[in-house]
Design a protein around this motif. Structure first.
Motif, PDB file in Angstrom:
ATOM      1  N   ASP A   1      -5.385  50.529 -11.838  1.00 29.81           N
ATOM      2  CA  ASP A   1      -4.021  51.022 -12.079  1.00 29.81           C
ATOM      3  C   ASP A   1      -3.168  49.841 -12.535  1.00 29.81           C
TER       4      ASP A   1
ATOM      5  N   ASN B   1       6.515  54.710 -18.622  1.00 28.20           N
ATOM      6  CA  ASN B   1       7.675  55.414 -18.087  1.00 28.20           C
ATOM      7  C   ASN B   1       8.944  54.574 -18.352  1.00 28.20           C
TER       8      ASN B   1
ATOM      9  N   LYS C   1       9.286  51.014 -16.772  1.00 26.00           N
ATOM     10  CA  LYS C   1       8.211  50.029 -16.893  1.00 26.00           C
ATOM     11  C   LYS C   1       8.582  48.925 -17.904  1.00 26.00           C
TER      12      LYS C   1
ATOM     13  N   SER D   1       1.481  60.556 -19.682  1.00 24.47           N
ATOM     14  CA  SER D   1       1.975  59.730 -18.568  1.00 24.47           C
ATOM     15  C   SER D   1       0.844  58.894 -17.978  1.00 24.47           C
ATOM     16  N   GLY D   2       1.225  57.913 -17.176  1.00 24.79           N
ATOM     17  CA  GLY D   2       0.236  57.130 -16.440  1.00 24.79           C
ATOM     18  C   GLY D   2      -0.473  57.993 -15.414  1.00 24.79           C
ATOM     19  N   THR D   3       0.265  58.926 -14.829  1.00 24.19           N
ATOM     20  CA  THR D   3      -0.321  59.828 -13.840  1.00 24.19           C
ATOM     21  C   THR D   3      -1.410  60.693 -14.483  1.00 24.19           C
TER      22      THR D   3
ATOM     23  N   ALA E   1      -0.423  50.163 -14.345  1.00 21.00           N
ATOM     24  CA  ALA E   1       0.864  50.752 -14.763  1.00 21.00           C
ATOM     25  C   ALA E   1       1.993  49.724 -14.758  1.00 21.00           C
ATOM     26  N   GLU E   2       1.901  48.772 -13.817  1.00 20.35           N
ATOM     27  CA  GLU E   2       3.000  47.811 -13.655  1.00 20.35           C
ATOM     28  C   GLU E   2       2.658  46.452 -14.261  1.00 20.35           C
TER      29      GLU E   2
ATOM     30  N   LEU F   1      -4.470  58.600 -14.874  1.00 23.66           N
ATOM     31  CA  LEU F   1      -5.200  58.463 -13.608  1.00 23.66           C
ATOM     32  C   LEU F   1      -5.984  59.737 -13.298  1.00 23.66           C
TER      33      LEU F   1
ATOM     34  N   GLY G   1       5.251  58.253 -20.837  1.00 22.83           N
ATOM     35  CA  GLY G   1       3.965  58.149 -21.520  1.00 22.83           C
ATOM     36  C   GLY G   1       3.018  57.266 -20.732  1.00 22.83           C
TER      37      GLY G   1
ATOM     38  N   SER H   1       1.208  52.630 -17.913  1.00 23.71           N
ATOM     39  CA  SER H   1       2.328  53.581 -17.907  1.00 23.71           C
ATOM     40  C   SER H   1       3.433  53.067 -18.826  1.00 23.71           C
TER      41      SER H   1
ATOM     42  N   THR I   1       1.322  51.150  -2.751  1.00 25.46           N
ATOM     43  CA  THR I   1       1.466  51.459  -4.172  1.00 25.46           C
ATOM     44  C   THR I   1       2.442  52.606  -4.318  1.00 25.46           C
ATOM     45  N   PHE I   2       2.718  52.971  -5.551  1.00 28.78           N
ATOM     46  CA  PHE I   2       3.510  54.154  -5.858  1.00 28.78           C
ATOM     47  C   PHE I   2       2.609  55.383  -5.696  1.00 28.78           C
TER      48      PHE I   2
ATOM     49  N   VAL J   1      -4.692  48.409  -7.662  1.00 28.29           N
ATOM     50  CA  VAL J   1      -3.404  48.350  -8.355  1.00 28.29           C
ATOM     51  C   VAL J   1      -2.941  46.897  -8.488  1.00 28.29           C
TER      52      VAL J   1
ATOM     53  N   ALA K   1       1.907  57.864  -7.332  1.00 28.16           N
ATOM     54  CA  ALA K   1       1.134  58.351  -8.484  1.00 28.16           C
ATOM     55  C   ALA K   1      -0.288  57.784  -8.504  1.00 28.16           C
ATOM     56  N   SER K   2      -0.528  56.651  -7.824  1.00 28.34           N
ATOM     57  CA  SER K   2      -1.902  56.125  -7.743  1.00 28.34           C
ATOM     58  C   SER K   2      -2.785  57.068  -6.942  1.00 28.34           C
TER      59      SER K   2
HETATM   60  C1  PLP Z   1       4.578  54.125 -12.736  1.00 23.88           C
HETATM   61  C2  PLP Z   1       3.328  54.087 -12.005  1.00 23.88           C
HETATM   62  C3  PLP Z   1       2.342  55.075 -12.172  1.00 23.88           C
HETATM   63  C4  PLP Z   1       2.570  56.356 -12.903  1.00 23.88           C
HETATM   64  O1  PLP Z   1       2.909  56.265 -14.214  1.00 23.88           O
HETATM   65  P1  PLP Z   1       3.759  57.443 -14.903  1.00 23.88           P
HETATM   66  O2  PLP Z   1       3.717  57.085 -16.347  1.00 23.88           O
HETATM   67  O3  PLP Z   1       5.152  57.359 -14.324  1.00 23.88           O
HETATM   68  O4  PLP Z   1       3.108  58.732 -14.602  1.00 23.88           O
HETATM   69  C5  PLP Z   1       1.131  54.920 -11.515  1.00 23.88           C
HETATM   70  N1  PLP Z   1       0.893  53.860 -10.735  1.00 23.88           N
HETATM   71  C6  PLP Z   1       1.820  52.907 -10.507  1.00 23.88           C
HETATM   72  C7  PLP Z   1       1.464  51.758  -9.646  1.00 23.88           C
HETATM   73  C8  PLP Z   1       3.073  52.987 -11.122  1.00 23.88           C
HETATM   74  O5  PLP Z   1       3.982  52.044 -10.878  1.00 23.88           O
END
Ligand code: PLP
Length: 377
Positions: free
Chosen positions: A162, A188, A191, A58-60, A164-165, A63, A198, A186, A84-85, A136, A87-88
């Motif tokens: 980050d 997910n 995304k 995962s992206g998490t 992810a997006e 990180l 992943g 990310s 941010t989300f 981010v 998970a950051s």
């Molecule tokens: C989706 C997202 C993540 C986490 O990614 P995962 O793959 O869902 O764990 C982290 N940071 C941001 C900004 C995200 O949008």
């Protein structure tokens, strides 16, 4: 009832299943195998800049490993974009460290260089130099990469990017995911491309990449028996998921074009609407993948309409809209964390909505969206 229009849903390209079938035929049903290795090579080739890639669960997870590799541990402080989300920020807590949240600037909605530098000076004055900066690219919009890098170098604090997006976004022609000391992606389900679940760690530093692979596969020392001198994690990507990713990567550029077309759709709809601003690049140096199209309502004087009323109107038409990310310094779970800034992120949260942005939306979906907008304004 009309079918649901989602904010952002998976959109397969066609080749994914072939790569997944290969995994089955070769019996590579494991968190390693040819799809994992090829997916990494293909991501690195796409991003350029001689980066090395570790495909993870995962992206998490990416990180979390980024912070470990940069030496973040118990009692440390880590600067983090507030808007941010979650998970950051969560992996900072996993490490027993304290997040120090920083406000956004209004041009890119991302971490504000001025507040960032103020935060660093103040934390140092209070006795502790932060260990890392988490920046981010919100909704695909590249952050102020040069200003952030300059601060990072001035104070010798590494950047975790980050991205992810923002897979497919560029700043001055350079791909997002190549700016930080370590970057993350990310995949997910929501995304721009997905492996169902992943992520990836991306870095120009080969040693960081090797360390990420080591830590993500339970930190096994070189020995015939299982020998460990460090705590490991089970964070590697499955070879089945990597197969989906390889198919998705083939259509990434197409997905960027389609998401950007959704952004243009909203630009056109709101072109003559004085009450709504569509979140857009401030100039041609930024190229956003427009993962999510976002709008803000005018500060005051919007005729009896607030973002929640608008969201509810869409919901009644079975269309998903969502408020912008609620800043981390406003979250109950981070109530005790320090915060540097004013009210840029809070104000955006107050007035902003994410609109349906999927690359798989149809003309019929778009006319249903346009219909609600017409009714509401
Ligand atoms: C989706 C997202 C993540 C986490 O990614 P995962 O793959 O869902 O764990 C982290 N940071 C941001 C900004 C995200 O949008």
């Amino acid at each position: 009832m009309n079918s649901k229009i989602w904010l952002s849903s998976p959109h397969m390209g066609g080749k994914e299943q072939e790569f997944v079938n290969e995994a089955f035929e070769q019996n590579w049903i494991a968190p390693l195998g040819p799809n994992v290795n090829n997916f990494e090579t293909e991501i690195a080739a796409y991003l350029g800049e001689d980066v090395h890639v570790a495909a993870l669960s995962s992206g998490t997870a990416a990180l979390h490993l980024a912070l470990i590799i940069l030496g973040v541990s118990q009692g440390d402080e880590v600067l983090c974009q507030s808007m941010t989300f979650s998970a950051s920020a969560n992996p900072i807590i996993y490490q027993g460290a304290t997040p120090v949240f920083v406000d956004s600037e209004s041009e890119t909605w991302n971490i504000c260089p001025i507040h960032l530098e103020n935060a660093i000076k103040d934390r140092i004055a209070k006795g502790k130099k932060p260990k890392a900066i988490v920046a981010v690219h919100l909704y695909g919009m590249p952050y102020k990469a040069e200003a952030i890098k300059e601060i990072s170098q001035k104070y010798d604090i590494p950047v975790v990017e980050d991205s992810a997006e923002a897979f497919g976004s560029t700043y001055k022609g350079q791909k997002c995911g190549t700016f930080g000391d370590i970057a993350i992606l990310s995949f997910n389900g929501n995304k721009i491309i997905t492996t169902s679940g992943g992520g990836a760690l991306v870095t120009k530093n080969k040693q960081y990449r090797d360390k990420a692979i080591f830590l993500s596969t339970q930190a096994r020392d070189a020995a015939p028996h299982y020998q460990h001198s460090e705590i490991g994690y089970n964070y590697r990507m499955s070879n089945v998921c990597a197969g989906i990713g390889r198919g998705q990567l083939q259509v990434l550029n197409q997905r960027v074009t389609q998401r950007r077309a959704m952004h243009n759709f909203y630009k056109e709809i709101f072109e003559n609407n004085k009450e709504v601003t569509v979140f857009s690049e401030s100039d041609a140096t930024r190229f956003s993948n427009h993962w999510l199209s976002a709008i803000t309502l005018k500060k005051e004087g919007t005729k009896n309409l607030d973002k929640e009323m608008l969201r509810v109107a869409f919901e009644a038409a079975n269309i998903e809209c969502r408020p912008l990310w609620k800043p981390m310094h406003m979250q109950p779970v981070f109530a005790d964390a320090p915060y540097y800034g004013s009210s840029v992120a809070e104000d955006l949260f107050d007035r902003g909505l994410c609109m349906p942005s999927g690359s798989n939306l149809t003309d019929i979906d778009r006319s249903r969206i346009a219909e609600v907008i017409k009714e509401q304004f």
